[in-house]
Design an enzyme around this catalytic site. Structure first.
Site, PDB file in Angstrom:
ATOM      1  N   VAL A 237       0.834  -1.206   0.000  1.00  0.00           N
ATOM      2  CA  VAL A 237       0.000   0.000   0.000  1.00  0.00           C
ATOM      3  C   VAL A 237       0.869   1.255   0.000  1.00  0.00           C
ATOM      4  CG1 VAL A 237      -1.742   1.307   1.277  1.00  0.00           C
ATOM      5  CG2 VAL A 237      -1.905  -1.182   1.170  1.00  0.00           C
ATOM      6  N   CYS A 238       1.988   1.196   0.715  1.00  0.00           N
ATOM      7  CA  CYS A 238       2.829   2.381   0.894  1.00  0.00           C
ATOM      8  C   CYS A 238       3.258   3.042  -0.420  1.00  0.00           C
ATOM      9  CB  CYS A 238       4.054   2.039   1.735  1.00  0.00           C
ATOM     10  SG  CYS A 238       3.632   1.512   3.419  1.00  0.00           S
ATOM     11  N   PRO A 239       3.756   2.275  -1.421  1.00  0.00           N
ATOM     12  CA  PRO A 239       4.168   2.965  -2.646  1.00  0.00           C
ATOM     13  C   PRO A 239       3.015   3.631  -3.373  1.00  0.00           C
ATOM     14  CG  PRO A 239       4.306   0.579  -2.914  1.00  0.00           C
ATOM     15  CD  PRO A 239       4.106   0.848  -1.460  1.00  0.00           C
TER      16      PRO A 239
ATOM     17  N   ILE B 231       2.706   7.011  -1.561  1.00  0.00           N
ATOM     18  CA  ILE B 231       3.876   7.870  -1.757  1.00  0.00           C
ATOM     19  C   ILE B 231       3.916   8.401  -3.193  1.00  0.00           C
ATOM     20  CG2 ILE B 231       6.401   7.862  -1.840  1.00  0.00           C
ATOM     21  CD1 ILE B 231       6.241   5.797   0.509  1.00  0.00           C
TER      22      ILE B 231
END
Length: 211
Positions: A50-52, A55
């Site tokens: 999920v993080c990328p 970002i």
């Protein structure tokens, strides 16, 4: 959870990667005081799923933040070297190459602790030694900080729940509108909508026009 709204954003100095490729020491949000608003957000870990998406989504809208005089800064409990490596990895290979705003390294866990987004806590074992209970990663916390260094909005999501860049921009617009016009923003307000005066007459006028 600590409510930081209305308070000075916790200060820190830490390693960070800036411009997508440069590791700097002693990075601080103080550099923006009196100059820019700041969106400071935490994410759990580099090289995850999920993080990328978050970002990169912030990077794709970076011009919208810059036009509002807002600096975007990310942070996780990974090292600056891990940030750097992730930033050099192509997006089609799970990386975030092309992201240019700063990513702060919170290996000490002290920044996440200060903002109260750490998924766990420090404790003592039976021998009196420091231990950490839980996951030494940050929840998806996001803090909107004004030019005086005051937190004006915060939201914290659990790790599987990605955030909305559009909602972040909406809140920036609302904050800047109230600062410039002295009116307040009702439910679901967005830039260009009618606001209202914080009086009973103002509310009545707003509702009469709405319906």
């Amino acid at each position: 959870m600590s409510v930081l709204v209305g308070k000075q954003a916790p200060e820190f100095k830490a390693s960070a990667v800036v411009n997508g490729n440069e590791i700097v020491e002693g990075f601080s949000l103080d550099q923006y005081k009196g100059k820019k608003y700041v969106v400071f957000f935490f994410y759990p870990a580099d090289f995850t799923f999920v993080c990328p998406t978050e970002i990169i989504a912030f990077q794709e809208r970076i011009a919208d933040f810059e036009s509002r005089n807002v600096a975007v800064v990310g942070a996780s409990t990974d090292s600056a070297n891990a940030h750097w490596k992730w930033l050099q990895t192509e997006q089609n290979e799970g990386g975030i190459k092309g992201v240019r705003y700063p990513l702060v390294a919170d290996q000490s866990l002290m920044i996440s602790t200060a903002y109260d987004v750490l998924a766990g806590n420090f404790d003592y074992n039976d021998e009196g030694n420091d231990v950490f209970n839980g996951t030494p990663q940050a929840y998806r916390g996001l803090f909107l900080i004004d030019k005086d260094g005051i937190v004006r909005h915060q939201v914290v999501n659990d790790m599987p729940l990605g955030r909305s860049v559009d909602e972040t921009l909406r809140l920036i617009d609302a904050l800047q509108f109230t600062e410039e016009n002295g009116e307040v923003c009702p439910a679901n307000w967005k830039k260009g909508d009618k606001a209202l005066k914080a009086t009973q007459e103002g509310i009545s006028d707003y509702l009469s026009h709405k319906h």
